[in-house]
Design a protein around this motif. Structure first.
Motif, PDB file in Angstrom:
ATOM      1  N   VAL A 113       0.768  -1.429  -0.273  1.00  0.00           N
ATOM      2  CA  VAL A 113      -0.121  -0.208   0.186  1.00  0.00           C
ATOM      3  C   VAL A 113       0.877   1.478   0.082  1.00  0.00           C
ATOM      4  CG1 VAL A 113      -1.991   1.392   0.701  1.00  0.00           C
ATOM      5  CG2 VAL A 113      -1.837  -1.108   1.424  1.00  0.00           C
ATOM      6  N   ILE A 114       1.509   1.153   0.786  1.00  0.00           N
ATOM      7  CA  ILE A 114       2.737   2.346   0.965  1.00  0.00           C
ATOM      8  C   ILE A 114       3.863   2.609  -0.483  1.00  0.00           C
ATOM      9  CG2 ILE A 114       5.227   3.199   1.973  1.00  0.00           C
ATOM     10  CD1 ILE A 114       3.993   2.188   4.749  1.00  0.00           C
ATOM     11  N   LEU A 115       3.859   1.517  -1.012  1.00  0.00           N
ATOM     12  CA  LEU A 115       5.021   1.678  -2.367  1.00  0.00           C
ATOM     13  C   LEU A 115       4.280   2.261  -3.183  1.00  0.00           C
ATOM     14  CD1 LEU A 115       6.972   1.414  -3.354  1.00  0.00           C
ATOM     15  CD2 LEU A 115       6.374  -1.278  -4.735  1.00  0.00           C
ATOM     16  N   ARG A 116       2.237   1.511  -3.615  1.00  0.00           N
ATOM     17  CA  ARG A 116       1.524   2.093  -4.608  1.00  0.00           C
ATOM     18  C   ARG A 116       0.919   3.554  -4.361  1.00  0.00           C
ATOM     19  NH1 ARG A 116       3.391  -3.514  -4.777  1.00  0.00           N
ATOM     20  NH2 ARG A 116       2.559  -4.414  -6.247  1.00  0.00           N
ATOM     21  N   THR A 117       0.571   3.895  -2.799  1.00  0.00           N
ATOM     22  CA  THR A 117       0.363   4.778  -3.481  1.00  0.00           C
ATOM     23  C   THR A 117       1.198   6.508  -2.860  1.00  0.00           C
ATOM     24  OG1 THR A 117      -0.901   4.133  -0.716  1.00  0.00           O
ATOM     25  CG2 THR A 117      -0.119   6.974  -1.154  1.00  0.00           C
ATOM     26  N   GLY A 118       2.716   6.052  -2.919  1.00  0.00           N
ATOM     27  CA  GLY A 118       3.872   6.677  -2.913  1.00  0.00           C
ATOM     28  C   GLY A 118       3.997   7.251  -4.314  1.00  0.00           C
ATOM     29  N   THR A 119       3.841   5.701  -5.017  1.00  0.00           N
ATOM     30  CA  THR A 119       4.176   6.188  -6.387  1.00  0.00           C
ATOM     31  C   THR A 119       3.000   6.780  -7.357  1.00  0.00           C
ATOM     32  OG1 THR A 119       4.806   3.583  -6.768  1.00  0.00           O
ATOM     33  CG2 THR A 119       3.934   4.398  -8.679  1.00  0.00           C
ATOM     34  N   THR A 120       2.025   6.713  -6.822  1.00  0.00           N
ATOM     35  CA  THR A 120       0.885   7.666  -7.531  1.00  0.00           C
ATOM     36  C   THR A 120       0.608   8.694  -7.153  1.00  0.00           C
ATOM     37  OG1 THR A 120      -0.689   5.872  -7.084  1.00  0.00           O
ATOM     38  CG2 THR A 120      -1.944   7.690  -7.390  1.00  0.00           C
ATOM     39  N   LEU A 121       0.858   9.606  -5.417  1.00  0.00           N
ATOM     40  CA  LEU A 121       1.160  10.455  -5.529  1.00  0.00           C
ATOM     41  C   LEU A 121       2.531  11.339  -6.081  1.00  0.00           C
ATOM     42  CD1 LEU A 121       0.561  10.549  -1.685  1.00  0.00           C
ATOM     43  CD2 LEU A 121      -1.394  11.338  -3.303  1.00  0.00           C
ATOM     44  N   GLY A 122       3.378  10.245  -6.191  1.00  0.00           N
ATOM     45  CA  GLY A 122       4.536  10.315  -6.614  1.00  0.00           C
ATOM     46  C   GLY A 122       4.348  11.321  -8.467  1.00  0.00           C
ATOM     47  N   THR A 123       3.837  10.397  -8.671  1.00  0.00           N
ATOM     48  CA  THR A 123       3.454  10.630 -10.827  1.00  0.00           C
ATOM     49  C   THR A 123       2.511  12.471 -10.464  1.00  0.00           C
ATOM     50  OG1 THR A 123       3.331   8.819 -11.077  1.00  0.00           O
ATOM     51  CG2 THR A 123       2.171   9.742 -12.113  1.00  0.00           C
ATOM     52  N   LEU A 124       1.344  12.315  -9.859  1.00  0.00           N
ATOM     53  CA  LEU A 124       1.231  13.406  -9.081  1.00  0.00           C
ATOM     54  C   LEU A 124       1.475  14.981  -9.422  1.00  0.00           C
ATOM     55  CD1 LEU A 124      -2.845  13.912  -7.534  1.00  0.00           C
ATOM     56  CD2 LEU A 124      -0.552  15.410  -7.123  1.00  0.00           C
ATOM     57  N   ILE A 125       2.314  14.487  -8.189  1.00  0.00           N
ATOM     58  CA  ILE A 125       3.297  15.555  -7.670  1.00  0.00           C
ATOM     59  C   ILE A 125       4.446  15.970  -8.992  1.00  0.00           C
ATOM     60  CG2 ILE A 125       5.347  16.231  -6.066  1.00  0.00           C
ATOM     61  CD1 ILE A 125       4.488  14.760  -4.013  1.00  0.00           C
ATOM     62  N   VAL A 126       4.911  15.098 -10.153  1.00  0.00           N
ATOM     63  CA  VAL A 126       5.650  15.981 -10.626  1.00  0.00           C
ATOM     64  C   VAL A 126       5.134  16.395 -11.768  1.00  0.00           C
ATOM     65  CG1 VAL A 126       7.102  14.829 -12.379  1.00  0.00           C
ATOM     66  CG2 VAL A 126       7.488  13.733  -9.909  1.00  0.00           C
ATOM     67  N   THR A 127       4.008  15.651 -12.356  1.00  0.00           N
ATOM     68  CA  THR A 127       2.892  16.493 -13.253  1.00  0.00           C
ATOM     69  C   THR A 127       2.554  17.305 -12.646  1.00  0.00           C
ATOM     70  OG1 THR A 127       1.104  15.387 -12.684  1.00  0.00           O
ATOM     71  CG2 THR A 127       1.856  14.628 -14.230  1.00  0.00           C
TER      72      THR A 127
END
Length: 298
Positions: A79-93
């Motif tokens: 959950v932490i890994l997927r959430t980090g990936t999703t939020l990271g994508t959002l922050i980058v864009t």
């Protein structure tokens, strides 16, 4: 009872008396979980998640059922890994949109148009994923990327034209709410049960209906509609929106906890990340709106 989060409500993240039903066995001292509508409750051909063979053993020892230690079960690390990936994508864009889509007088209309288009497409992708039976990482990450574009432009507008530093304040506020709710949930100060879910659902429904009515009046009548999103009323509704977001976070934490305890498949971690991301976006937008109103009233 179904989860209030549409991401979880169509899957095994349903609950009765406050706990999930990935397997037919309930928690100790609770009523049996119904199997209808639970895709993991009954043995099915080719479904390795249908039964937790350790559930009844755990129940006899007075402990809630725990998922067996297998590599295909969802864990908190997933959950932490997927959430980090999703939020990271959002922050980058969001960062890219902030710098590549200027909101000065010459470009603001074009930037607004791109942001609104990205937001609408992102909303459609979110709805598609919510009604899919299985998690689609591509859909979830695409939603996050498009939502990031929308948030990046909106944040830039507020930060540059209304309140300098508003975006960072909203980020810090969102992080503070997340940390506070997590601590309160783990400490047992927040109990997510049937009554809590019912209250949050009723409050959220009323809030959304009022905002929809206000939007309709604003579109057809002009101005700020009924004033629910500006002035003193806007401040009140902004605080209510943040509190509702905090309640949804508690529901999300409960869903993740139940999914791990009852043996959700690993792919459900993407859905948990999706639900958490949507809730955090809600809280961030409410903070940004509240900061805008407070600075506009100065």
């Amino acid at each position: 009872m179904r989860s209030s989060n549409p991401v979880f409500s169509r899957r095994g993240f349903s609950r009765d008396n406050g706990y999930a039903g990935f397997n037919t066995a309930p928690q100790a001292g609770g009523a049996a979980v119904g199997t209808q509508g639970n895709p993991y409750a009954q043995p099915q051909a080719g479904n390795p998640y249908a039964q937790n063979p350790y559930a009844q053993q755990d129940l006899q020892h007075g402990a809630p059922p725990q998922a067996p230690a297998t590599t295909n079960r969802m864990t908190i690390d997933d959950v932490i890994l997927r959430t980090g990936t999703t939020l990271g994508t959002l922050i980058v864009t969001a960062a890219l949109a902030w710098f590549l889509l200027p909101v000065d007088a010459a470009n603001i209309n074009r930037s607004y148009g791109i942001a609104i288009g990205a937001g609408l497409v992102g909303m459609v992708l979110a709805l598609v994923q919510s009604f899919k039976r299985k998690a689609s990482p591509a859909l979830i990450l695409s939603y996050a990327a498009l939502e990031g574009v929308f948030l990046g432009v909106v944040s830039s507008v507020v930060d540059e034209h209304i309140a300098s530093g508003a975006a960072m304040q909203a980020v810090l506020g969102t992080m503070a709410v997340f940390a506070s709710v997590l601590v309160a949930y783990k400490a047992g100060w927040i109990r997510v049960n049937r009554r809590f879910v019912g209250f949050v659902m009723a409050a959220a429904l009323g809030f959304i209906l009022l905002m929809a009515v206000n939007l309709l009046f604003a579109v057809f009548g002009g101005g700020d509609g009924l004033g629910f999103r500006s002035g003193p009323l806007g401040i009140v509704f902004g605080i209510v929106g943040i509190l509702l977001g905090a309640c949804f976070l508690a529901l999300d934490f409960k869903q993740v906890e139940d999914g791990i305890a009852y043996g959700a498949p690993r792919e459900e971690a993407w859905l948990a990340a999706f639900g958490l991301t949507m809730t955090l976006v809600w809280i961030y937008m409410e903070f940004l709106r509240l900061i805008s109103i407070l600075n506009s009233s100065d």
